[in-house]
Design a protein around this motif. Structure first.
Motif: not given
Length: 282
Positions: A163-178
């Motif tokens: 995002l900028n020098k202060n924040v990096e994001l890890l996007d993940t797939p949406g998960i429901l529970w079993p």
């Protein structure tokens, strides 16, 4: 209605999150403000323990404001940072960077004492399908860096976004529970569109939604669709079909089409600001 839905890619997504959690300082969890507890995956608390936590009440513009405030208080009481956002229109987004820094203040201070300066906060963005993760990331980054879609399951693999020098994001797939131990949770997720409509009996779902509206928001359907609201749920769906000219083969009412119309009107906020669960029920 019985709900059990756990495609193979969700098992893979959960494993990926478990592998990556050690790289993370902060878990940013999106929920749907209309159903803030039903739209949380309980696995996230286990995955994210010992990490800073930020809960976002997304689509807050579609939920009642008094309940948004009550839910913020609820999550803050659990020790989480919490922000009301509308990532589609940008509401609440300006405060996110400051909240991220505040949520990770201890980590930043720890780094500083060890002589590590300016290491970006690494945040994992999590949430169930169709809760608005990709739209949130794009809004925060100010550019289209994550795919978006109005169907569950668009995000398939992980991606890092700086995002900028202060924040990096890890996007993940949406998960429901079993499986949903509480079928009312599955019902609410179906109402907001987090379970694919194709695997549901849409008319049955719409009838359950009508019952909920009769109980919690009497008068709304009558005003919106000019229908009598004191009958049974299927009779009201017939009234909506009549009011909205949903017909097949000349004059036969198309209840399936009316059901889809009702659910779409709710999901898009055309029935007004509605909250479907409350902190005092938890």
């Amino acid at each position: 209605m019985h709900f059990q839905w756990y495609p193979g890619h969700m098992t893979k997504a959960k494993r990926m999150m478990q592998e990556n959690i050690k790289l993370i300082d902060l878990v940013i969890e999106l929920t749907d403000a209309r159903v803030p507890v039903s739209s949380r995956n309980p696995d996230i608390d286990e995955l994210g323990k010992n990490k800073a936590r930020l809960v976002l009440l997304n689509k807050a513009d579609l939920a009642e404001e008094k309940w948004n405030d009550a839910w913020m208080e609820y999550f803050q009481g659990k020790g989480f940072s919490c922000v009301k956002v509308n990532s589609k229109k940008g509401g609440g987004m300006k405060s996110i960077h400051a909240v991220i820094q505040e949520a990770c203040r201890e980590k930043i201070e720890r780094d500083r004492k060890r002589g590590i300066l300016n290491r970006p906060v690494r945040a994992m963005v999590v949430g169930i399908p169709n809760v608005g993760k990709s739209t949130f990331i794009n809004s925060l980054a100010g550019k289209a860096c994550a795919k978006t879609g109005n169907k569950p399951g668009v995000t398939k693999g992980k991606q890092w976004i700086r995002l900028n020098k202060n924040v990096e994001l890890l996007d993940t797939p949406g998960i429901l529970w079993p499986k949903f131990e509480d079928q009312s949770v599955g019902m609410k997720l179906a109402f907001i569109g987090s379970i694919k409509d194709e695997i549901l009996q849409r008319t049955e779902l719409a009838a359950e939604f009508v019952k909920l509206m009769q109980q919690d928001y009497p008068g709304v359907l009558a005003e919106k669709y000019s229908v009598e609201e004191n009958g049974d749920a299927y009779g009201i769906l017939e009234g909506i079909a009549r009011s909205r000219h949903c017909v097949v083969r000349g004059s036969e009412l198309d209840i399936e089409k009316a059901s889809a119309l009702l659910l779409d009107d709710f999901r898009d906020g055309r029935l007004g600001r509605l909250t479907l669960e409350y902190p005092d029920q938890i």
